[in-house]
Design a protein around this motif. Sequence first.
Motif, short mmCIF file in Angstrom:
data_model
loop_
_atom_site.label_atom_id
_atom_site.label_comp_id
_atom_site.label_asym_id
_atom_site.label_seq_id
_atom_site.Cartn_x
_atom_site.Cartn_y
_atom_site.Cartn_z
N ILE A 124 73.51 146.28 94.72
CA ILE A 124 73.22 145.27 93.68
C ILE A 124 71.80 145.46 93.15
O ILE A 124 71.55 145.38 91.93
CB ILE A 124 73.43 143.86 94.26
N ALA A 125 70.85 145.74 94.06
CA ALA A 125 69.46 145.98 93.62
C ALA A 125 69.38 147.22 92.72
O ALA A 125 68.65 147.25 91.73
CB ALA A 125 68.56 146.15 94.85
N TYR B 107 84.43 138.24 99.72
CA TYR B 107 84.26 137.65 98.38
C TYR B 107 83.32 138.51 97.53
O TYR B 107 83.59 138.77 96.35
CB TYR B 107 83.69 136.24 98.54
N SER B 108 82.21 138.97 98.13
CA SER B 108 81.24 139.79 97.37
C SER B 108 81.86 141.12 96.95
O SER B 108 81.57 141.64 95.86
CB SER B 108 79.99 140.02 98.21
N ASN B 109 82.75 141.70 97.77
CA ASN B 109 83.43 142.95 97.42
C ASN B 109 84.24 142.78 96.13
O ASN B 109 84.22 143.64 95.24
CB ASN B 109 84.37 143.39 98.55
N VAL B 110 84.96 141.65 96.06
CA VAL B 110 85.78 141.41 94.87
C VAL B 110 84.90 141.22 93.64
O VAL B 110 85.18 141.74 92.55
CB VAL B 110 86.68 140.17 95.07
N GLN C 179 82.46 143.75 88.62
CA GLN C 179 81.16 144.03 87.98
C GLN C 179 80.32 142.76 87.79
O GLN C 179 79.43 142.72 86.95
CB GLN C 179 81.37 144.72 86.62
N ASN C 180 80.61 141.74 88.60
CA ASN C 180 79.85 140.50 88.54
C ASN C 180 78.81 140.53 89.66
O ASN C 180 78.95 139.87 90.70
CB ASN C 180 80.78 139.29 88.69
N LYS D 200 76.83 137.01 90.75
CA LYS D 200 77.54 136.13 91.68
C LYS D 200 77.72 136.79 93.05
O LYS D 200 77.71 136.11 94.08
CB LYS D 200 78.90 135.73 91.11
N ALA D 201 77.92 138.10 93.05
CA ALA D 201 78.04 138.82 94.31
C ALA D 201 76.76 138.67 95.12
O ALA D 201 76.79 138.46 96.35
CB ALA D 201 78.35 140.29 94.06
N ASP D 202 75.59 138.76 94.44
CA ASP D 202 74.30 138.60 95.11
C ASP D 202 74.16 137.17 95.64
O ASP D 202 73.64 136.95 96.74
CB ASP D 202 73.17 138.93 94.14
#
Length: 664
Positions: free
Chosen positions: A265-266, A222-225, A230-231, A234-236
């Motif tokens: 993400i960081a 889910y985080s990959n998508v 570029q979200n 929500k990925a974090d």
Amino acid sequence: MKGLYKRQYYSYSFIYCLLFCTAQVHTQEWADSAFQSRKTKAIENLLKFPKQDTHRIIALVNVYETSTFLKQRIEVKAYVDEAVSLSRKLNFPVGICKSYYWYANYYLAKKEYDTTHLYLDSLIEWAVLFSSPRMNALGHRLRGQLYLRLEDYLRAQEAYQQSLIYFAVHVEDLTLYIYRDLVNIFRYVENIDKALYYAQLALQTAEKLNSKLNFMTACLSYSNVLMSAQNFVKADEMLSKMQGYMPDSTELNLTYSYYLKKGIIAQQKGDHRSAKKLLVQALKYAEQSKHGNSVSEVLSALFQLSLQDGNGPEAKAYAERNLKQALMSQNKLNQYAAWKNLSAFYRIENDYKSAFLALETALVLKDSLMTESAVKHMNLLESSYQHEQKARTIDQLKKHNDVQKIKIQEQYRLNTLLVVTLICLLLIVILAYKYFTNQRKLQLQYISELERNKHIQTIDAILQGQENERRRMAQELHDSLGGMLSGIKLSMMNMKDHLMISPENHYKFENAMHLMDKSIQELRHVAHNLMPAALVKLGLREALADYTQTVETSGTIPVKLQCLGVDRALNATAEIYIYRIVQELVTNAMKHAQAHRVLVQLVFSETDVEITVEDDGIGFERTMEPISSMGLMNIQYRVEYLKGKLNIQSTKEKGTSIYISLPV
């Protein structure tokens, strides 16, 4: 210069390939050891089933299902061959489907895609024919993996959708894997909305399965998508759901991927210090996993971070290390990325010559990758063409077979109709025969019934004639002869009063009068036997009591009468016939049996009368010949007329017992 970098590229590839193979030898040895242990146990179990039956097929399946890698599959192929041969012989669909599934995996690993197609076609056809939806779904999932490998994403998607018809309802680990593969397909074709949809389904499935590994896999997918969209916020948030499980020392690939994504993400948030710390952790777990692609991915991310931080030496070190890792893993795509990174570094350092050489090497690799991709697509087209040609040939053969089947079916229908017609005719003949047989039986039964009724009527006529004659004779004796004897007695008494009789003649006269009284008395007794007045006036029980008392008072033999059961009146005919039966049996006991005593018992119930007459006379030998005695014949006539049953038991010197049952 281009040739120089090619030679350098191949030299580096050779050296780091040797290093990579040395690093992987222990992992491979461990996997082989585990496989050998599983295989040995399965073969030991197989030896318990020497008979060529389904139990042996299941044991063979257990042997070849211990294999995972191509090398292991080659070792157990003989067991698969035996299993599929025996399954075909016994027409055992489970063995055939499992064997075809194994063959498809085997040839997919060998990259023999045409053969893989054929076994998948056979697997799915058998699964549909023998109603095995799970094997059908497994076949479509493997077909999706085949098309995914061939980069035919549309057909891969269609195959996975077919597989989900079963696995979306029967949820298991494979359901999650299918959703994950669909996520990757839609990411490749940049359909982010669809990718997010299947990522959500994968997460819901993982939560249903209640498995830590499945949950972490779904969160990462889910985080990959979300990162592709570029979200990053929500990925974090999605990755934060895994925080309680991290780090996981057993699931190294998941652990490295978690820290890699957190680091990226960081970096996107501008927190380079946290990003560096997270990426270093990701590198540590990637190296522990000994997965070359994972290491290259993290090193590339560290290179980009160092480059953004302006740390040139560190960036160069990560780029060179990444190049070594890519060469060692023989992954041209990673090598291309590494050379591009080096080119970017040299460009920033204003070393345009080195940047140009690195970029040229990257372009050589890109050309090589594009050539391989083109060849792969050509092979895909060729494979698809060949498969379609084979499918078309199979369709033509099927059509021909269908025509033959239709002809066979028509012939079968005609034969069936003929057989059914013959069976119907046979049934009609049998039913007609039974009908006429039953009719004949009914006619014979009717004739027999008529004859029986005629016989009963004859008996009734005889018995009625006897009774009428008895009644007439009794009446005649009582009225005529009795009256005459009474008149003679009165005349003689008058003569006595008006005549003088000598003493000598007086004795004779008195004797004559005494004989006259006895004659009148005997006449009355005979008339009473012919038609007892008590039977008409008082009924059967009193008449029999009077009769037995008369026999006893006559001094012949003692006769004991017992009347038991329900006190009810019978019809006149039945009472007369029962009286005559008892009278005849008692007379026989006195005259023929020479009995000393006789027992007469009548038991009255609501529906019938049971008569038992027993004596202690001389008895007689009972034979199977018809009854010839006139008295017994009269008894039998009366019993038949009343539709009763007669049973005579007699033994010489032990007496006679006669039992009669009358439904009156």
